[in-house]
Design an enzyme around this catalytic site. Structure first.
Site: not given
Length: 82
Positions: A19-21
């Protein structure tokens, strides 16, 4: 750096299911250790990556050579270290 040297210097980052980041952070870390002109191919599944990698390339000064979606939900980015 010649095209043959660039292809030999291309590294890959499998950032699928991160997942981001995390995809951008891991790409940044790898790029820091690479020579100018070397390329990094990133595979990601996080939809935010479509926005994050162009922004990252712009702010970091690296080149985003390619951004594609080779299959639904899989994003591929090719970056060149500057």
């Amino acid at each position: 750096m010649s095209e043959a040297e660039r292809q030999a210097a291309t590294r890959q980052l499998d950032a699928r299911h991160l997942a981001c980041p995390l995809p951008v952070l891991r790409a940044r870390k790898l790029l820091q250790g690479m020579a100018a002109g070397a390329r990094l191919e990133v595979l990601a599944t996080d939809p935010a990556a479509r926005r994050d990698f162009p922004d990252f390339a712009e702010t970091s000064g690296h080149l985003l050579l390619e951004a594609s979606e080779p299959e639904p939900g899989l994003f591929r980015f090719l970056l060149e270290r500057c």
